[in-house]
Design an enzyme around this catalytic site. Structure first.
Site, mmCIF file in Angstrom:
data_model
loop_
_atom_site.group_PDB
_atom_site.id
_atom_site.type_symbol
_atom_site.label_atom_id
_atom_site.label_comp_id
_atom_site.label_asym_id
_atom_site.label_seq_id
_atom_site.Cartn_x
_atom_site.Cartn_y
_atom_site.Cartn_z
ATOM 1 C CG ASN A 32 39.872 44.368 38.676
ATOM 2 O OD1 ASN A 32 40.641 44.284 37.727
ATOM 3 N ND2 ASN A 32 38.739 43.710 38.708
ATOM 4 C CG LEU A 33 42.214 51.118 39.313
ATOM 5 C CD1 LEU A 33 43.206 52.280 39.302
ATOM 6 C CD2 LEU A 33 41.055 51.407 40.245
ATOM 7 C CG HIS A 34 36.432 49.708 35.328
ATOM 8 N ND1 HIS A 34 35.765 50.906 35.371
ATOM 9 C CD2 HIS A 34 35.947 48.957 36.352
ATOM 10 C CE1 HIS A 34 34.881 50.870 36.356
ATOM 11 N NE2 HIS A 34 34.975 49.711 36.990
ATOM 12 C CG HIS A 37 37.867 52.372 39.055
ATOM 13 N ND1 HIS A 37 37.881 51.104 38.536
ATOM 14 C CD2 HIS A 37 37.189 52.302 40.228
ATOM 15 C CE1 HIS A 37 37.235 50.290 39.350
ATOM 16 N NE2 HIS A 37 36.796 50.990 40.377
ATOM 17 C CD GLN A 61 33.278 47.719 50.235
ATOM 18 O OE1 GLN A 61 33.975 48.566 50.752
ATOM 19 N NE2 GLN A 61 32.688 47.914 49.058
ATOM 20 C CB SER A 187 35.889 45.603 39.402
ATOM 21 O OG SER A 187 36.454 46.880 39.510
ATOM 22 N NE ARG A 188 31.482 41.883 42.830
ATOM 23 C CZ ARG A 188 31.453 42.813 43.790
ATOM 24 N NH1 ARG A 188 30.925 43.990 43.545
ATOM 25 N NH2 ARG A 188 31.941 42.561 45.000
HETATM 26 O O1 PAF Z 1 32.898 51.784 45.427
HETATM 27 C C1 PAF Z 1 33.871 51.142 45.868
HETATM 28 O O2 PAF Z 1 34.754 50.736 45.133
HETATM 29 C C2 PAF Z 1 33.963 50.852 47.353
HETATM 30 O O3 PAF Z 1 32.715 50.619 47.896
HETATM 31 C C3 PAF Z 1 34.703 51.970 48.143
HETATM 32 C C4 PAF Z 1 33.957 53.280 48.084
HETATM 33 C C5 PAF Z 1 36.099 52.160 47.566
HETATM 34 C C6 PAF Z 1 34.827 51.558 49.606
HETATM 35 O O4 PAF Z 1 35.564 50.389 49.766
#
Ligand code: PAF
Length: 279
Positions: A32-34, A37, A61, A187-188
């Site tokens: 879900n790149l912005h 990233h 996580q 992303s949120r």
């Molecule tokens: O920062 C994130 O997007 C996540 O915590 C990571 C480092 C990709 C681990 O899932």
């Protein structure tokens, strides 16, 4: 750019590059790149010859009531963006590839640094992060890895893990990328309407206000935190924490501390936003 789904294929590809003496740079993401990233990919390109980006929404996580199921999976759009930025390899494994024996019974726990701030509000979150990042490091075996400083606590924990566990990997922090109005990219933010995004930019303004109070000589950090939380609440957010901390230990700062970072998390409706400012 090639897209790889298995660890075996990834390692065959990367071993060939390693034999050619290439330096491997790694950008772990949940997709879900912005632009935030993509800025990490740009940094990776200046620090390495081959850039690997992982797209993996890591289940360990997320807490039981968090947005794992609804977290946007946007593989095709992500790959287009990465190709335009010159990434070389996208590693997009399935959950079973990363966690073949479920539930995972081994985890990496970094004590102390993960106990407060986001760690206090999201129990188990950082263990999920450090476990998956260790696994990804072992799969990719990069020379360097790039993380965004928006997740200030995350990068501090990863640096300590890499040092304590002797991962031969250089960890590089990249600055926060913001929307024009100052809101830290995340992303949120996709969960917010345009008006909410505008309003959310007040969080950064509160950080800047607190920073200027400190620059102007305020040393009563606990009182400043109370006032900042009152401002945030008055703006209609539900504050999670607003902590003035020591940049290295992430402990609540004392007046004698020199390098500070203010860490903030607040809810806007159901959306939890984080940001920080270094002093
Ligand atoms: O920062 C994130 O997007 C996540 O915590 C990571 C480092 C990709 C681990 O899932």
């Amino acid at each position: 750019m090639i897209i790889i789904n298995t660890i075996e294929e990834l390692q065959i590809e990367l071993n060939a590059h390693r034999q050619d003496g290439k330096r491997i740079g790694f950008v772990p993401t949940m997709g879900n790149l912005h632009d935030g990233h993509l800025s990490l990919v740009e940094v990776a390109k200046t620090k390495s010859d081959i850039v690997v980006v992982s797209l993996f929404v890591n289940p360990t996580q997320f807490g039981p009531n968090e947005d794992f199921d609804s977290y946007p999976r946007t593989l095709e759009a992500d790959c287009e963006k990465l190709e335009s930025k010159g990434a070389d390899i996208v590693f997009a494994p399935a959950t079973e590839e990363v966690y073949p024996k479920w539930p995972n019974i081994t985890s990496v726990h970094v004590a102390q640094l993960g106990n407060n701030h986001c760690g206090a509000s999201r129990p188990g979150h950082f263990d999920g992060v450090t476990t998956v990042v260790s696994k990804l490091f072992n799969m990719v075996r990069p020379d360097c890895a790039i993380f965004g400083e928006k997740d200030f606590q995350q990068i501090a924990i990863i640096r300590r893990m890499v040092s304590d566990l002797n991962f031969p990997i250089e960890i590089i922090g990249a600055p926060i990328i913001r929307e024009k109005n100052g809101l830290a990219m995340s992303s949120r933010n996709g969960y917010l309407s345009t008006e909410e995004k505008d309003h959310a930019s007040h969080l950064q303004k509160t950080l800047q206000w607190a920073k200027s109070e400190i620059k102007n000589g305020c040393t009563d950090f606990r009182q400043l935190e109370i006032e900042a939380n009152q401002k945030i609440e008055a703006l209609g957010f539900v504050p999670d924490y607003f902590n003035i901390t020591n940049q290295e230990t992430l402990a609540l700062a004392e007046s004698c501390d020199k390098d500070l970072v203010i860490l903030l998390a607040s809810f806007m409706g159901k959306v939890r936003l984080i940001d920080n400012i270094q002093i």
